[in-house]
Design an enzyme around this catalytic site. Structure first.
Site, PDB file in Angstrom:
ATOM      1  CD1 TRP A   1      -2.885   1.534   0.672  1.00  0.00           C
ATOM      2  CD2 TRP A   1      -1.459   2.397   2.159  1.00  0.00           C
ATOM      3  NE1 TRP A   1      -3.355   2.790   1.013  1.00  0.00           N
ATOM      4  CE2 TRP A   1      -2.497   3.344   1.927  1.00  0.00           C
ATOM      5  CE3 TRP A   1      -0.439   2.722   3.053  1.00  0.00           C
ATOM      6  CZ2 TRP A   1      -2.531   4.581   2.566  1.00  0.00           C
ATOM      7  CZ3 TRP A   1      -0.484   3.953   3.688  1.00  0.00           C
ATOM      8  CH2 TRP A   1      -1.528   4.862   3.438  1.00  0.00           C
TER       9      TRP A   1
ATOM     10  CG  ASP B   1     -13.665   9.648  -1.495  1.00  0.00           C
ATOM     11  OD1 ASP B   1     -13.635   8.752  -0.637  1.00  0.00           O
ATOM     12  OD2 ASP B   1     -13.006   9.590  -2.555  1.00  0.00           O
TER      13      ASP B   1
ATOM     14  CE  LYS C   1     -10.970   6.799  -5.351  1.00  0.00           C
ATOM     15  NZ  LYS C   1     -10.198   7.876  -4.688  1.00  0.00           N
TER      16      LYS C   1
ATOM     17  CG  ASP D   1     -11.846   2.510  -2.208  1.00  0.00           C
ATOM     18  OD1 ASP D   1     -10.951   1.693  -2.495  1.00  0.00           O
ATOM     19  OD2 ASP D   1     -11.641   3.515  -1.510  1.00  0.00           O
ATOM     20  CG  MET D   2     -12.422  -4.514  -2.686  1.00  0.00           C
ATOM     21  SD  MET D   2     -11.051  -5.259  -1.817  1.00  0.00           S
ATOM     22  CE  MET D   2      -9.867  -5.491  -3.129  1.00  0.00           C
ATOM     23  CG  ASN D   3     -10.615   0.908   1.202  1.00  0.00           C
ATOM     24  OD1 ASN D   3      -9.509   1.251   0.808  1.00  0.00           O
ATOM     25  ND2 ASN D   3     -11.693   1.643   1.021  1.00  0.00           N
TER      26      ASN D   3
ATOM     27  CG  ASP E   1      -5.288   5.125  -0.987  1.00  0.00           C
ATOM     28  OD1 ASP E   1      -6.048   5.553  -1.876  1.00  0.00           O
ATOM     29  OD2 ASP E   1      -5.628   4.252  -0.170  1.00  0.00           O
TER      30      ASP E   1
END
Length: 744
Positions: A200, A367, A477, A479-481, A549
């Site tokens: 990351w 966001d 957007k 996302d997948m966190n 990020d």
């Protein structure tokens, strides 16, 4: 472009203007690999390339014949245990417990065009004459399993794509335990392997290692392609550079667990395999069932790493990405995440949007934090309805107000995840992937929904459809966190648990397909903790991806440089953010941040309402520059010139198709004292064109710029005293604009 089968020698030759791929039917009726590389003449028989020789202590297929041993034969799709002791391309467990197979040739077809894959992303053609496809049929008489090897060769790309289909045609059951998309045996080991590795905030760093005996591999077992390794490797000759020499690139169009490895045996044969990772994978096949592997892409370049990248860029831009946004210039956006995080309301969002409009920005992206009771990362994932305390007029009301400003509106989602503190979890705790009687690991206070289940995918789709249809949304957007842990589906049988991680990715693809079909005008950007799922599979659905990020300009040099090995600039989300940088606390100039981010899908991620007026003027200039040159920056031919992994300077450039306009990005990390003279040799220009070069304010011919170089020397430093005019000091950058002023 042609696919030729020579009946007499039982040899297949796939070729176009640049490459050849040759394999044959062996005397045991399996398939042997003969050649992949630069285009060669066709001939009836390439049997001399088999090199059958007796080797001591080898297991041989035919009694009395010591020359034919699968241990020493280069193969197309090898198995284990019948002489060949190397890693196989596939493993099939049969009802009697045996894993021994014997797939022999039973026929083939050659057809124009390229068929689609079932529920899997893949490259495509728009006209049948763009490609030819070969399907080779192999049959195992004992298990009754049919194996279809599919090869597509493109007319205009030095590319071959491959995938494999398994079909069970009799009443016996089998279980796939390994099913690679591609296996390629190369005749020597004189290669260096390039991989894209990291974690990351430092995704896709370029690493190079010399091949050695044994296994060298990259992989993911995280449920996504991951930030740690990318589903790509390249084998280059030691003398190969960015601009010359031979290289073969391997890329997997898949977003889940993968394995890409090069095995070198003790006779110096290199076996490359790439496909779904076999760990925690098993797939039962009964009569009438089939399994199709993801598509693997092989690229051959004789023009070095830049040449390889150009092929990947053109192929993935034009024949993998799809839909309205495939060929369009991307809007300049502002995202509120690093400006507000979760702490915002409608008036704050509109304040940022109004300021953004004045600066020329085209798209506002809202966001995380707009839904459920989401004020931090502990709650509300899964509850995709608006938080009216923050947005009293809803997403729809906010979007309409932003559109009245003359901007488009975008929204962040994370549809694959759930918090325990959510309405959805209270109603459907069984929708979460978790193993009975085992601890549930969390990541970022969230858990993973079971997207292997159609009812879960449909339930999330219904929520998102309600939001999207109620508001003028132009951009999403996605996302997948977190990685997947304790993978177990409450809706699957014990025998089906080995299918869940693959079915999960198929569920992600299915949700994308449903949303794209319903909302074809939305520009989707994929994201996974930044760049943890930046892979070709995602580009099929979302033509751009949040690259990392980490928005620090210095770190982004490495991240974007490495990403460009495979992925085009149009796919790289790149933003200008605040200083001190929120990830590293590093201070870089607004100019430096803009000069890095403009080589991608450009945007901003900071509170522009807090900037000084002179900073806003800089942003206006950056936005105007981007609008003028974004077609070139996003769809031109990109060249890497100087690597951030090798020293203090990074340089790259992009050239238009006509070779009349180019932009060169030059970045120096630390100021050198009383430095030497420096030049950067450019690429891709017309040697006979004379170019006006900004910064130098000179007319210079293309052959000079490519053979002598662009002079980038600085004035002597070390006597600056208190003077600082923005052109000296650390973290410096320049954009050189080259415009053809005459041609001969």
């Amino acid at each position: 472009m042609a696919i030729i089968y020579h009946e007499k020698s039982q040899t297949f030759h796939l070729f176009n203007a640049e490459i050849s791929y040759v394999f044959t039917i062996l005397q045991n009726h399996q398939l042997g690999q003969l050649y992949f590389g630069k285009r060669i003449h066709d001939r009836e028989d390439f049997a001399y390339l088999l090199e059958l020789k007796a080797r001591p202590m080898s297991a041989c297929a035919f009694e009395g014949d010591r020359n034919f041993s699968l241990e020493h034969i280069k193969q197309e799709y090898p198995s284990y245990g019948t002489g060949d002791m190397r890693y196989p391309a596939f493993t099939i467990l049969q009802e009697n417990g045996s894993r021994i197979s014997d797939f022999v040739y039973s026929g083939h077809t050659i057809k124009n065009g390229k068929p689609a894959l079932d529920w899997l992303p893949a490259t495509y053609v728009e006209q049948e004459n763009e490609a030819e496809t070969l399907e080779v049929y192999l049959q195992d008489s004992v298990s009754g399993t049919k194996l279809i090897l599919r090869y597509t060769i493109f007319k205009d790309f030095p590319v071959i794509t491959r995938n494999v289909r398994f079909e069970q045609n009799v009443d016996t059951k089998v279980c796939l335990e390994r099913a690679m998309s591609l296996s390629l045996d190369l005749p020597d080991m004189n290669y260096e392997m390039i991989e894209l590795t990291g974690a990351w905030s430092r995704e896709r760093y370029v690493e190079t290692r010399k091949l050695a005996h044994g296994i060298q591999a990259v992989y993911s077992m995280r449920g996504c392609s991951s930030a740690n390794y990318n589903p790509f490797i390249a084998l280059k000759r030691p003398e190969t550079t960015e601009n010359s020499g031979e290289v073969i690139g391997f890329s997997l169009i898949y977003s889940g667990n993968f394995l890409a490895q090069a095995e070198v045996d003790t006779y110096n044969i290199t076996r490359v395999t790439i496909g779904i990772h076999p760990e925690n994978f098993s797939w039962q096949l009964e009569k009438g069932d089939s399994f199709e592997t993801p598509e693997a892409v092989m690229v051959y370049s004789k023009d070095g790493l830049n040449g390889m990248s150009h092929i990947f860029h053109r192929l993935y831009q034009s024949r993998l990405a799809r839909g309205k946004w495939r060929d369009l210039e991307r809007p300049i956006l502002i995202n509120n995440w690093e400006a507000t995080y979760f702490d915002f309301n409608e008036s704050k969002i509109l304040e940022i949007a109004e300021c953004a409009k004045q600066l020329g920005i085209e798209l506002f992206v809202l966001d995380d934090g707009w839904f459920g009771k989401r004020n931090d990362d502990t709650s509300s994932l899964g509850d995709w309805y608006v938080n009216l305390e923050k947005l009293p007029n809803g997403v729809s009301g906010l979007a309409k107000q932003i559109e009245k400003l003359g901007m488009k509106f975008g929204l962040w989602i994370e549809p694959e995840m759930i918090n325990k503190e959510s309405k959805l979890y209270k109603e459907h705790a069984d929708w979460v992937l978790n193993t009975p009687n085992r601890n549930m690991s969390h990541g970022r206070n969230q858990f993973v929904l079971d997207f292997s289940r159609e009812d879960v995918v449909d339930g999330i789709y219904d929520q998102l459809e309600n939001v999207f249809q109620d508001a003028p949304i132009s951009y999403v957007k996605w996302d997948m966190n977190r990685s997947m842990t304790e993978v177990y589906s409450q809706a699957a049988s014990p025998e089906e648990q080995g299918t869940i991680m693959h079915k999960y990715i198929l569920g992600v693809y299915r949700l994308y397909e449903k949303l794209i079909a319903r909302f074809p005008d939305i520009l989707f950007e994929s994201c996974a903790s930044g760049g943890s799922r930046f892979d070709p599979g995602m580009l099929y659905y979302a033509p751009q991806c949040w690259t990392s990020d980490d928005t620090d300009a210095v770190e982004r040099l490495k991240i974007q440089y490495g990403t460009s090995m495979v992925y085009p600039l149009s796919s790289m989300g790149a933003h200008v953010s605040a200083v001190p940088n929120h990830q590293l606390l590093r201070n870089t100039s607004l100019a430096m941040r803009g000069n890095v981010a403009c080589f991608g899908a450009f945007g901003y991620e900071l509170d522009i309402t807090k900037l000084k007026e002179e900073e806003k003027e800089v942003i206006k200039e950056q936005v105007a520059f981007m609008k003028q040159y974004r077609k070139l920056l996003q769809y031109g031919t990109f060249y890497r010139l100087s690597s951030p992994f090798d020293g203090n300077v990074t340089a790259w450039m992009v050239v238009d198709k006509e070779q009349k306009t180019a932009l060169v990005g030059y970045y120096r990390i630390l100021q050198r004292v009383n430095d030497a003279y420096h030049r950067i040799k450019l690429q891709g220009l017309n040697k006979d064109y004379c170019y006006y070069v900004t910064v130098l304010e000179e007319d210079i011919y293309g052959d000079e710029l490519m053979n002598i170089g662009l002079v980038v020397s600085d004035a002597s430093s070390g006597e600056n005293h208190e003077k600082y005019d923005g052109t000296n000091g650390d973290f410096q950058s320049r954009i050189y604009k080259l415009t053809a002023v005459c041609d001969e």
